[in-house]
Design a protein around this motif. Structure first.
Motif: not given
Length: 405
Positions: A206, A211, A201
């Motif tokens: 995302e 995230s 991440r």
């Protein structure tokens, strides 16, 4: 006064509430020789334990001579096991990430997942066959939701439940060497998995909570470090899905014992005056999924009629508090329309469950789906008492065989 409550006895695990009632009638707080701590049985006393600022969550290894680096890592850095100022910083950062709309984003997805699982139950239960409501519905739903929240790929989601199952067994007061080894293995594997997911991440964020967590900063520019982020993810899985699974299992079991309340829920849904929201809160109160929350005195603290001395431990017995007649009218009666319901199922004070809004979405959706899809739901076994997990602190059922109509 001394309590003789035996956490591990089959009688207490089967139905602790008469034992709680008898203890509450003697004293709101009692010394417990078996665990070497105070037990708060009354609502006022348990609430005080949860809210007192001179009682803290102080993490110390339970077996200091046994190396458990994975298990210790996910507790040392947990907001649940820390007090201010560390707790304040951790909770502010995690709450900030949650505030980015993740719960509302998941609401329609929770409904879709519940319907998909109900489809699977319906298929498995064709021709009157019995199905396991825990394995087929109550367990997979919160695991899938937490996985979506964190951004765990679908192919990896089957890993989560076994890891969590092994870790949470450590919160009981009788733990075997095999369970301890399994918990450490699960913690190490889960931490290693999450480190890799966090690394992915960081390279490519995302729209998921991981995230958001590593991007979140507070007003002083502080961020979660990697150990804190990994620990937060394990806490969300262990606390989040265990509670939801067990509220559904305990709740449906309670409704089987009070079929007039299931009928009441059905009639309210049909009439457009749903009792699902109050029903969920009542199921949490009536048979609490978490029975005990432990704290340690950092200064002499008066709880009820006793003084908890510095260094002594005291536990809020949440299931007992939630049946206290001083607070709840006719507390041993299941009432899905109960509106005056200040239960302690999600805790209180600074450690109040941060995931409570998401848990409520899951639980309300679960109950509403079962009512809509399976109004004739009924037990497939005569003896429901044998379905209980042999654990006291985290109260649930291992399986729940049902007929869907």
């Amino acid at each position: 006064m001394t309590s003789e409550l035996a956490f591990s006895s089959a009688e207490v695990i089967g139905d602790p509430y008469p034992h709680f009632a008898a203890a509450r009638a003697r004293a709101g707080v009692q010394w417990h020789d078996r665990t070497g701590m105070w037990l708060a049985f009354g609502y006022a006393e348990a609430n005080a334990v949860l809210r007192s600022r001179t009682l803290g969550r102080i993490w110390t290894p339970r077996w200091p001579d046994v190396p458990m680096p994975g298990f210790e890592l996910i507790h040392r850095n947990s907001m649940l096991e820390n007090e201010p100022p560390a707790h304040t910083r951790l909770r502010r950062l995690v709450a900030g990430a949650f505030a980015r709309g993740h719960v509302e984003r998941l609401r329609p997805r929770v409904a879709a997942l519940a319907d998909r699982l109900a489809d699977g139950l319906a298929e498995a239960g064709r021709d009157g066959r019995a199905v396991d409501l825990i394995a087929g519905f109550a367990e997979p739903l919160p695991v899938q939701v937490i996985a979506e929240l964190l951004g765990v790929p679908e192919a990896d989601r089957a890993l989560l439940r076994p890891w969590s199952n092994a870790i949470v067994k450590m919160y009981e007061y009788q733990v075997s060497d095999a369970q301890r080894n399994a918990a450490e293995t699960a913690a190490r594997e889960f931490v290693a998995y999450l480190r890799e997911l966090v690394a992915q991440r960081r390279r490519r964020p995302e729209p998921d909570l991981i995230s958001s967590l590593f991007a979140e900063t507070d007003s002083a520019g502080a961020r979660l470090d990697e150990d804190e982020l990994v620990t937060t993810c394990t806490l969300l899985l262990n606390a989040g899905h265990e509670a939801s699974v067990n509220v559904v299992g305990n709740g449906v079991l309670a409704l089987f014992g009070h079929p007039e309340q299931w009928q009441r829920l059905l009639e309210a849904e049909a009439a457009g005056r749903s009792l699902v929201d109050t029903g969920v809160e009542e199921l949490i109160r009536f048979d609490s999924p978490l029975q005990l929350f432990e704290r340690t005195a950092i200064a002499d603290t008066r709880i009820g009629e006793v003084t908890v001395r510095t260094g002594e431990k005291v536990a809020a017995l949440l299931g007992s508090a939630n049946r206290d007649p001083a607070v709840f009218d006719d507390p041993d009666r299941l009432d899905v329309g109960r509106t005056d319901n200040p239960h302690l199922g999600f805790g209180a004070g600074i450690h109040f469950c941060l995931g409570a809004p998401l848990a409520r979405v899951e639980l309300q959706t679960s109950l509403r789906t079962l009512l809509r899809r399976f109004p004739g739901l009924r037990p497939a076994v005569v003896d429901l008492t044998g379905l209980r997990r042999a654990e006291f602190v985290i109260r649930g059922v291992s399986s729940l065989p049902v007929h869907l109509s």
